[in-house]
Design a protein around this motif. Structure first.
Motif, PDB file in Angstrom:
ATOM      1  N   PHE A 242       0.842  -1.194   0.000  1.00 22.22           N
ATOM      2  CA  PHE A 242       0.000   0.000   0.000  1.00 22.22           C
ATOM      3  C   PHE A 242       0.877   1.244   0.000  1.00 22.22           C
ATOM      4  CE2 PHE A 242      -2.508  -3.314   2.084  1.00 22.22           C
ATOM      5  CZ  PHE A 242      -3.660  -3.276   1.322  1.00 22.22           C
ATOM      6  N   ALA A 243       0.622   2.131  -0.954  1.00 27.09           N
ATOM      7  CA  ALA A 243       1.469   3.319  -1.104  1.00 27.09           C
ATOM      8  C   ALA A 243       1.357   4.268   0.080  1.00 27.09           C
ATOM      9  CB  ALA A 243       1.118   4.059  -2.397  1.00 27.09           C
ATOM     10  N   ASN A 244       0.181   4.300   0.735  1.00 29.68           N
ATOM     11  CA  ASN A 244      -0.040   5.205   1.853  1.00 29.68           C
ATOM     12  C   ASN A 244      -1.252   4.743   2.663  1.00 29.68           C
ATOM     13  OD1 ASN A 244      -2.362   6.189   0.346  1.00 29.68           O
ATOM     14  ND2 ASN A 244      -0.873   7.359  -0.874  1.00 29.68           N
ATOM     15  N   LYS A 245      -1.522   5.452   3.744  1.00 31.57           N
ATOM     16  CA  LYS A 245      -2.637   5.076   4.616  1.00 31.57           C
ATOM     17  C   LYS A 245      -3.976   5.248   3.912  1.00 31.57           C
ATOM     18  CE  LYS A 245      -3.862   7.533   8.288  1.00 31.57           C
ATOM     19  NZ  LYS A 245      -3.867   8.136   9.646  1.00 31.57           N
ATOM     20  N   GLU A 246      -4.078   6.255   3.044  1.00 31.50           N
ATOM     21  CA  GLU A 246      -5.324   6.498   2.333  1.00 31.50           C
ATOM     22  C   GLU A 246      -5.692   5.305   1.453  1.00 31.50           C
ATOM     23  OE1 GLU A 246      -2.868   8.604   2.605  1.00 31.50           O
ATOM     24  OE2 GLU A 246      -3.762  10.257   3.760  1.00 31.50           O
ATOM     25  N   GLU A 247      -4.691   4.734   0.792  1.00 32.01           N
ATOM     26  CA  GLU A 247      -4.935   3.565  -0.061  1.00 32.01           C
ATOM     27  C   GLU A 247      -5.382   2.374   0.774  1.00 32.01           C
ATOM     28  OE1 GLU A 247      -2.096   0.821  -2.758  1.00 32.01           O
ATOM     29  OE2 GLU A 247      -2.095   2.948  -3.323  1.00 32.01           O
TER      30      GLU A 247
END
Length: 205
Positions: A32-37
């Protein structure tokens, strides 16, 4: 999902998530690229879980309207279980929430529409029944019930379910009501068993 639901979207970091999964943060970022993803994936898991319950119900009960009524209960209970995840995503990540909410709402409406089309094709509804208004009412009822302050969410979800059953009876012909009253206990038993199994699975998790 457990972390987001218990501590909120803002209260959880990628470090927290990596630690809870017993993996390095680097490994987590490879997926996952970031927490939003990751949050977006969690919300879609909620949606997919309800769709899976829908499929199981259809395999057990060959009565689309009754399956739709069961799924309304499942939606109410799910809204409670993940209310913090859903509400905080709406507050802090509106783009993600709107994307999830649109997909989930359209899916729920399609499910109810399918049940309504079934009863209309079989002439189960009164001639003056307005299906579009009925669908709007049921969808609005479910979407407004997140029940963050309810002490017994399972019992509350069952009450919402009863409201929908009563509402649908008001749209049916007398002959259909009599037919449903004869077959409903059997269908109710099957649907209750499905719901109890889901509740048991939730408790085990």
């Amino acid at each position: 999902m457990q972390l987001f639901s218990s501590r909120g979207c803002k209260g959880v970091t990628m470090d927290d998530i990596a630690q809870s999964l017993h993996m390095s943060k680097r490994t987590l970022y490879e997926t996952f690229a970031n927490k939003e993803e990751l949050l977006s994936e969690c919300l879609m898991r909620v949606h997919d879980r309800i769709n899976d319950m829908h499929r199981k119900a259809h395999n057990k009960v060959d009565e689309p309207l009754l399956v739709a009524m069961y799924m309304l209960r499942a939606n109410v209970y799910s809204n409670h279980r993940y209310h913090r995840l859903i509400e905080e995503s709406e507050r802090y990540y509106p783009e993600i929430h709107d994307r999830y909410f649109k997909i989930h709402t359209e899916s729920m409406r399609t499910m109810i529409q399918h049940g309504m089309d079934y009863v209309r094709q079989h002439n189960y509804l009164r001639s003056d029944a307005d299906i579009d208004v009925a669908i709007d009412f049921i969808c609005d009822l479910i979407q407004q019930r997140r029940m963050s302050e309810v002490s017994d969410p399972i019992a509350y979800a069952r009450k919402i379910n009863e409201i929908c059953f009563t509402f649908m009876r008001g749209l049916m012909t007398i002959e259909t009501i009599e037919r449903y009253e004869q077959s409903e206990p059997h269908f109710r038993q099957i649907i209750e068993e499905l719901a109890m199994q889901e509740d048991k699975n939730d408790n085990n998790k």
